[in-house]
Every structure is written in structure tokens, then in C-alpha cells.
Design a protein around this motif. Sequence first.
Motif, mmCIF file in Angstrom:
data_model
loop_
_atom_site.group_PDB
_atom_site.id
_atom_site.type_symbol
_atom_site.label_atom_id
_atom_site.label_comp_id
_atom_site.label_asym_id
_atom_site.label_seq_id
_atom_site.Cartn_x
_atom_site.Cartn_y
_atom_site.Cartn_z
ATOM 1 N N GLU A 6 -23.810 21.640 -39.135
ATOM 2 C CA GLU A 6 -24.016 21.810 -40.592
ATOM 3 C C GLU A 6 -24.093 23.293 -40.962
ATOM 4 O O GLU A 6 -24.927 23.715 -41.762
ATOM 5 C CB GLU A 6 -25.266 21.056 -41.058
ATOM 6 N N LEU A 7 -23.180 24.067 -40.365
ATOM 7 C CA LEU A 7 -23.055 25.485 -40.686
ATOM 8 C C LEU A 7 -21.870 25.646 -41.635
ATOM 9 O O LEU A 7 -20.758 25.189 -41.342
ATOM 10 C CB LEU A 7 -22.848 26.303 -39.412
ATOM 11 N N ALA A 8 -22.114 26.279 -42.761
ATOM 12 C CA ALA A 8 -21.120 26.344 -43.828
ATOM 13 C C ALA A 8 -19.864 27.086 -43.388
ATOM 14 O O ALA A 8 -19.927 28.177 -42.815
ATOM 15 C CB ALA A 8 -21.724 27.026 -45.053
ATOM 16 N N THR A 9 -18.717 26.483 -43.675
ATOM 17 C CA THR A 9 -17.426 27.086 -43.393
ATOM 18 C C THR A 9 -16.446 26.621 -44.461
ATOM 19 O O THR A 9 -16.748 25.725 -45.249
ATOM 20 C CB THR A 9 -16.934 26.713 -41.981
ATOM 21 N N ALA A 10 -15.271 27.220 -44.506
ATOM 22 C CA ALA A 10 -14.284 26.832 -45.503
ATOM 23 C C ALA A 10 -13.844 25.384 -45.273
ATOM 24 O O ALA A 10 -13.686 24.963 -44.125
ATOM 25 C CB ALA A 10 -13.067 27.759 -45.424
ATOM 26 N N PRO A 11 -13.654 24.604 -46.338
ATOM 27 C CA PRO A 11 -13.122 23.245 -46.177
ATOM 28 C C PRO A 11 -11.816 23.287 -45.380
ATOM 29 O O PRO A 11 -10.973 24.165 -45.594
ATOM 30 C CB PRO A 11 -12.883 22.787 -47.619
ATOM 31 N N TRP A 12 -11.643 22.315 -44.485
ATOM 32 C CA TRP A 12 -10.509 22.370 -43.566
ATOM 33 C C TRP A 12 -10.136 20.975 -43.093
ATOM 34 O O TRP A 12 -10.877 20.014 -43.299
ATOM 35 C CB TRP A 12 -10.852 23.249 -42.358
ATOM 36 N N GLN A 13 -9.021 20.873 -42.409
ATOM 37 C CA GLN A 13 -8.648 19.633 -41.746
ATOM 38 C C GLN A 13 -7.608 19.928 -40.678
ATOM 39 O O GLN A 13 -6.952 20.976 -40.693
ATOM 40 C CB GLN A 13 -8.089 18.601 -42.730
ATOM 41 N N CYS B 243 -17.908 36.294 -41.580
ATOM 42 C CA CYS B 243 -18.201 35.452 -42.745
ATOM 43 C C CYS B 243 -17.528 35.969 -44.002
ATOM 44 O O CYS B 243 -17.278 37.169 -44.152
ATOM 45 C CB CYS B 243 -19.714 35.401 -43.008
ATOM 46 N N PHE B 244 -17.269 35.022 -44.917
ATOM 47 C CA PHE B 244 -16.943 35.356 -46.290
ATOM 48 C C PHE B 244 -18.233 35.301 -47.095
ATOM 49 O O PHE B 244 -19.006 34.350 -46.945
ATOM 50 C CB PHE B 244 -15.958 34.354 -46.893
ATOM 51 N N ARG B 245 -18.450 36.306 -47.942
ATOM 52 C CA ARG B 245 -19.553 36.199 -48.898
ATOM 53 C C ARG B 245 -18.977 35.746 -50.224
ATOM 54 O O ARG B 245 -18.090 36.385 -50.787
ATOM 55 C CB ARG B 245 -20.281 37.533 -49.078
ATOM 56 N N VAL B 246 -19.470 34.611 -50.680
ATOM 57 C CA VAL B 246 -19.054 34.053 -51.958
ATOM 58 C C VAL B 246 -20.307 33.955 -52.817
ATOM 59 O O VAL B 246 -21.130 33.058 -52.621
ATOM 60 C CB VAL B 246 -18.398 32.671 -51.802
ATOM 61 N N GLY B 247 -20.484 34.912 -53.736
ATOM 62 C CA GLY B 247 -21.728 34.967 -54.491
ATOM 63 C C GLY B 247 -22.879 35.215 -53.532
ATOM 64 O O GLY B 247 -22.849 36.145 -52.727
ATOM 65 N N GLY B 248 -23.899 34.363 -53.579
ATOM 66 C CA GLY B 248 -25.040 34.512 -52.689
ATOM 67 C C GLY B 248 -24.951 33.671 -51.433
ATOM 68 O O GLY B 248 -25.933 33.550 -50.698
ATOM 69 N N LYS B 249 -23.763 33.132 -51.134
ATOM 70 C CA LYS B 249 -23.601 32.226 -49.996
ATOM 71 C C LYS B 249 -22.656 32.818 -48.952
ATOM 72 O O LYS B 249 -21.688 33.517 -49.298
ATOM 73 C CB LYS B 249 -23.055 30.879 -50.486
ATOM 74 N N LEU B 250 -22.933 32.538 -47.690
ATOM 75 C CA LEU B 250 -22.068 32.954 -46.595
ATOM 76 C C LEU B 250 -21.332 31.746 -46.031
ATOM 77 O O LEU B 250 -21.942 30.699 -45.771
ATOM 78 C CB LEU B 250 -22.877 33.626 -45.487
ATOM 79 N N LEU B 251 -20.023 31.897 -45.838
ATOM 80 C CA LEU B 251 -19.199 30.879 -45.186
ATOM 81 C C LEU B 251 -18.651 31.472 -43.892
ATOM 82 O O LEU B 251 -18.073 32.566 -43.902
ATOM 83 C CB LEU B 251 -18.028 30.451 -46.077
ATOM 84 N N ILE B 252 -18.822 30.774 -42.794
ATOM 85 C CA ILE B 252 -18.316 31.269 -41.516
ATOM 86 C C ILE B 252 -16.801 31.172 -41.488
ATOM 87 O O ILE B 252 -16.230 30.109 -41.730
ATOM 88 C CB ILE B 252 -18.926 30.486 -40.334
ATOM 89 N N ASN B 253 -16.154 32.286 -41.175
ATOM 90 C CA ASN B 253 -14.704 32.300 -41.041
ATOM 91 C C ASN B 253 -14.293 32.114 -39.584
ATOM 92 O O ASN B 253 -13.538 31.211 -39.261
ATOM 93 C CB ASN B 253 -14.143 33.618 -41.587
ATOM 94 N N GLU B 254 -14.801 32.963 -38.715
ATOM 95 C CA GLU B 254 -14.460 32.887 -37.291
ATOM 96 C C GLU B 254 -15.679 33.237 -36.447
ATOM 97 O O GLU B 254 -16.547 33.998 -36.875
ATOM 98 C CB GLU B 254 -13.328 33.863 -36.938
ATOM 99 N N ILE B 255 -15.704 32.698 -35.234
ATOM 100 C CA ILE B 255 -16.731 33.025 -34.240
ATOM 101 C C ILE B 255 -16.039 33.661 -33.042
ATOM 102 O O ILE B 255 -15.003 33.183 -32.583
ATOM 103 C CB ILE B 255 -17.499 31.768 -33.787
ATOM 104 N N ALA B 256 -16.604 34.743 -32.526
ATOM 105 C CA ALA B 256 -16.075 35.391 -31.325
ATOM 106 C C ALA B 256 -17.166 35.421 -30.257
ATOM 107 O O ALA B 256 -18.221 36.021 -30.476
ATOM 108 C CB ALA B 256 -15.602 36.805 -31.631
#
Length: 361
Positions: free
Chosen positions: A96-103, A232-245
Amino acid sequence: MSHYFDQTVWVLGAGQLGAMLQHAAVPLGINVKPVDIDAAQTPTLGHADVVTAEREQWPETQVTKVLSEHNNFTNKDFFATIADRYKQKSLLDKLELATAPWQLVETETSAAQLHENLGDKVLLKRRTGGYDGRGQYWLKAEDAIQVPAGWHQESIAEQAIDFDEEVSLIGVRDKSGNCFFYPLTLNLHQDGILTASVSPLIRLEQYQPAAEQMLTKLMEAVDYVGVMAMECFRVGGKLLINEIAPRVHNSGHWTQAGSNISQFESHIRCVAGLPMIQPSVRNNNFMINLIGCDLDARWLAVEGSELYWYQKEVRPGRKVGHINFSKVAQPDIKVALEQIEGLLPERYQNTISWLRQQLLD
């Protein structure tokens, strides 16, 4: 009497990250040996030795077979998960870690279905490989483009995120489960390649607790040891995980100049089982990536510059080095930017302007 601890840390991969890990380990008395995955001779590892990696994935060679089968290959099981973007995204969703919607782009998945589910702009990313803007393909509804051949089952699709800025967090976890963090880093990407980083920034402090909570949750879930980077992407006050290294990361290079313990030393301390403490960050720090640039001795004359040259063949779009700066006052930052601007290719004008905006405005 040995000059080193009775343990060697082997690095799978012999690129610039392996070299910087080796450099950081010398003052610690740790013997670090990066290994070319295509080397003709396989290394002989001791039972107490440790294996780490400077890359998420690797082909099967005699060298990688020997290293990856060693009983002390740190985070071995996690690499297979993180190297596959489908598995990586699935893990983030599970936690339940926020990330961009995907499939997943399956055999019968059409562009129309992707646009219906994810919006008018969709980014395809290869499940494995691909970095610095490679292994990506944009689908835009207005162009009526179909999913290209060879991308089904081999890629994921992400919703295009209208982000405010890109940030990253370098986290560290030792063998006892203690977590440590550097300040959030603000990053500039151009043509998909990280070009410059700045840290710390006062205005990013409000996002630090949430970012640490997210990365702590991930590292603890997989019992991670060493340095992990979270982009991460910062969108307003929220962080979305883009990639993990699962390794030391380009956006943490500034720590070489701006901290008493660099990300490279932190990683070696943890995988070797040495004591780890919270790194102390000093000054205003920024890093400029040298991309497709010929080596220029004049960089060394720039006030406060710390050059790291990778000794790689120079090619367009290839990272061949970076320059770190750690400055106390704005006048010093201004002078350094003025001096370095005239020594870089013209395409760096936007980079310098961005740095001025972040550090001087």
C-alpha cells in the motif's frame, strides 16, 4: 598482521558505482573488489566474504554465477523482484505504497484499453532493463498509436503523472534493522537522464517524514541491508513512488561532498556489518552529471569543485562523470555556478538556470 578486516566485499559489476564503493571502503579497512561480469577468470571467494551489487540485473556468466550463488550475497532474493517492474509495482501495491496507476501489458491488451484505464497519455516501460530514458514508449490517445510489436508481456503501462517536481530519498538499513536517511534530494531530468541534484532544501523538509515512513516500510518488508534509493514524483503534498533502486544511486552522489558518511560508505558499513550512525549533512550541496562531455581540466579550477571522472569512453547520452559542490553561502554558490557554466556544453544552460533557481532565488 593484515591491513584489512578478515573479509572481502565483492561487488557484482565493475562500473563507476563499484569503483566509488571501493574508494569509500579504503578508510574503513575494508577490502572491496568490483568484478567485471564478463571477466575471463572467476574470483575465489572466502566463506566469510560478502557479495553486493552495483546493478539490479545481470546476464548469466561464469562470474555472475559464482557471485550470485555465494551464501553471503546481500539482498539476493530482492534483486529478482526489483529488477522486474511488474514485480516491483506489485510489491508496492501489496505494501500500500503510493505509485502511479499502472497495469501489465498482456497479450491482448490494446492501446484503447490502456487509455480507457489509465488516461490519454500512457507510458510503456520495459519490465526489465531500461534506464536513463531508455526502454520507454509513449502512447497518446490523440496520435491513435497502437502498442508496438514486442511490448506485450514485456512491459507495464503507467498513467502519465502531471507532477510538480521529482525528488528522491536515499535510505540506509543495517543488519540490526536500524534505518537512517539523508535529506530529500531535488532532481532535474533532461531527456530522461538525471542532470543535476540539490540537497538539502528547507522547503522539502515537510515531505521528509512521509518519505522516510514509505521507504522504511519497504526496507523492513524485505529485510533489506544497505543503501536503497526511492525516486518519487511530488504531486502537491503527496509523494508517488516512481522507481526503486536496491543500491547506491546517482541522486545520492552529492553525499560524497556534503556528508560525513557518503552513501557509498554507508552501504559498505552495512553489508560488512560495521557500526552505522546517522550521517551528518553539511552545507548546501549540488551535483552536476557530466553527460557525453570530454574531460576538461579546467573543471578542477572551479571554486570548490569535486570531480569524479568515470574513465569511460565518451558517447552522446552517456554518464561519464559528475562534479559535486558543497557550499556554505549564496555568494560562493553564485561564483561556482558562474565559473562552471562557461566550461560546460551549451545544452547545460538550462541545468545551470535550474540550479540558480533552486539555490539562489
